[in-house]
Write a protein that holds these residues in place. Sequence first.
Motif, PDB file in Angstrom:
ATOM      1  N   LEU A 129      43.462  38.193  42.433  1.00 31.35           N
ATOM      2  CA  LEU A 129      42.641  37.914  41.515  1.00 31.35           C
ATOM      3  C   LEU A 129      41.665  36.527  41.584  1.00 31.35           C
ATOM      4  N   GLY A 130      40.660  37.358  42.693  1.00 30.62           N
ATOM      5  CA  GLY A 130      39.615  36.449  43.031  1.00 30.62           C
ATOM      6  C   GLY A 130      39.716  35.261  44.040  1.00 30.62           C
TER       7      GLY A 130
ATOM      8  N   PRO B 296      41.128  34.748  33.683  1.00 28.18           N
ATOM      9  CA  PRO B 296      42.206  34.215  34.771  1.00 28.18           C
ATOM     10  C   PRO B 296      43.210  32.956  34.048  1.00 28.18           C
TER      11      PRO B 296
ATOM     12  N   CYS C 299      41.122  42.581  43.173  1.00 28.07           N
ATOM     13  CA  CYS C 299      41.139  41.175  43.642  1.00 28.07           C
ATOM     14  C   CYS C 299      39.956  40.555  44.126  1.00 28.07           C
ATOM     15  N   GLY C 300      38.855  41.474  44.582  1.00 31.52           N
ATOM     16  CA  GLY C 300      37.766  40.894  45.148  1.00 31.52           C
ATOM     17  C   GLY C 300      37.447  40.899  46.463  1.00 31.52           C
TER      18      GLY C 300
ATOM     19  N   VAL D  99      33.374  38.315  34.540  1.00 33.91           N
ATOM     20  CA  VAL D  99      34.401  38.582  35.391  1.00 33.91           C
ATOM     21  C   VAL D  99      34.426  37.565  36.796  1.00 33.91           C
ATOM     22  N   HIS D 100      35.408  36.793  37.101  1.00 34.91           N
ATOM     23  CA  HIS D 100      35.597  36.230  38.151  1.00 34.91           C
ATOM     24  C   HIS D 100      36.220  36.911  39.428  1.00 34.91           C
ATOM     25  N   ALA D 101      35.236  37.599  40.120  1.00 39.23           N
ATOM     26  CA  ALA D 101      35.193  38.363  41.210  1.00 39.23           C
ATOM     27  C   ALA D 101      35.887  37.497  42.354  1.00 39.23           C
TER      28      ALA D 101
ATOM     29  N   ALA E  75      40.757  39.819  35.238  1.00 39.05           N
ATOM     30  CA  ALA E  75      39.743  38.796  35.921  1.00 39.05           C
ATOM     31  C   ALA E  75      38.696  38.102  35.106  1.00 39.05           C
TER      32      ALA E  75
END
Length: 329
Positions: free
Chosen positions: A227-228, A277, A48-49, A24-26, A274
Amino acid sequence: MLELKDVHVVHKARSGGLFSRDRVHALTAADLTVSPGETVGVVGESGCGKSTLARVLVGLQRPTQGSVTFRGKDLWALKEGERRALIGSSVGMIFQDPSTALNRRLPVRQVLRDPLNVHRRGTPAQRDARVRELLDLVGLPAGAADALPSQLSGGQRQRVAVARALALEPDLVVADEPTSALDVSVRAQILNLLLDLKERLGLALVFVSHDIQTVRRMSDRVVTMYLGRIVEQAPARAVPLGARHPYTRALFSATPGLISPINPIPLVGVVPSATRPPSGCPFRTRCWRADHLCAEDWPAAQTEGDHLFHCHHPVAAGATDVELIQERA
Ligand SMILES: Nc1ncnc2c1ncn2[C@@H]1O[C@H](COP(=O)(O)OP(=O)(O)OP(=O)(O)O)[C@@H](O)[C@H]1O
Ligand SMILES: [Mg+2]
């Protein structure tokens, strides 16, 4: 005071199962500075982080890449004890839900003394005095010291959480949705308390909230995440009409302001995940201005004074929601 440079946080996916390789690209390539005394508001949709960013800021989350510098020191190059001593005493954190953030079995006095004990501040008598001072600071009666958190109302509990965050006289307080678990009727009280304390104590404040109109009113700077990614950082006075990123405009267009009627800019298209992405700009799958360029590269930051945005096709400053809705038609 605090600077993030190219910070990434990648988690193992919770849902993926034991042998899953999903990531997960936090948080991705985040650059952010917080200066003494300023209020930075963070907005963006769920997931979205924002909390990840908040946890990085207070040293609770180690970046998988990039640096976090506090008063010139690279936090994660320090030994654990040094990092805790530095950040623990200078940065306070307030979480969303005061009922889980406070130990229910400890009376308020112990909750507030705990950070003083851990950081060995003052004599026992001075610590008692500090507890009384803290209760007074957040508008609780001295008698609250003997209460258990479970005997207090939600608003009172959040006041205790604020007091605890202030126990060691921090220069920065990070508040992650400090009012979203509270009744609407006490939200304003807690927000006003935070603003008042910030003024009186000269704190810097990073404030995460779903209530973007409140963020706009409270902050000097509004940081929009998608999204991060941090996609825009705008002076609060310029938001929303002066915002240049299409996502910031869409986000604000969907919530009623005091003066403007709501004209939500509709977003159609795939909501990305995420774990995967999209290439280039993560907002491109829903953005009405996106073209091939947006799929190729993540746009470099453009700056206009103290305003910064990442977009290949920024909207015109001052365009109305109605104009943007027509533009997409
Ligand atoms: N410990 C973790 N392990 C795996 N994934 C995580 C972890 N923490 C967060 N995530 C994921 O990272 C992404 C960012 O999460 P984060 O909590 O920072 O978002 P958020 O903006 O605070 O959301 P919300 O508005 O709902 O509080 C999400 O996709 C989330 O599911
Ligand atoms: Mg969160």
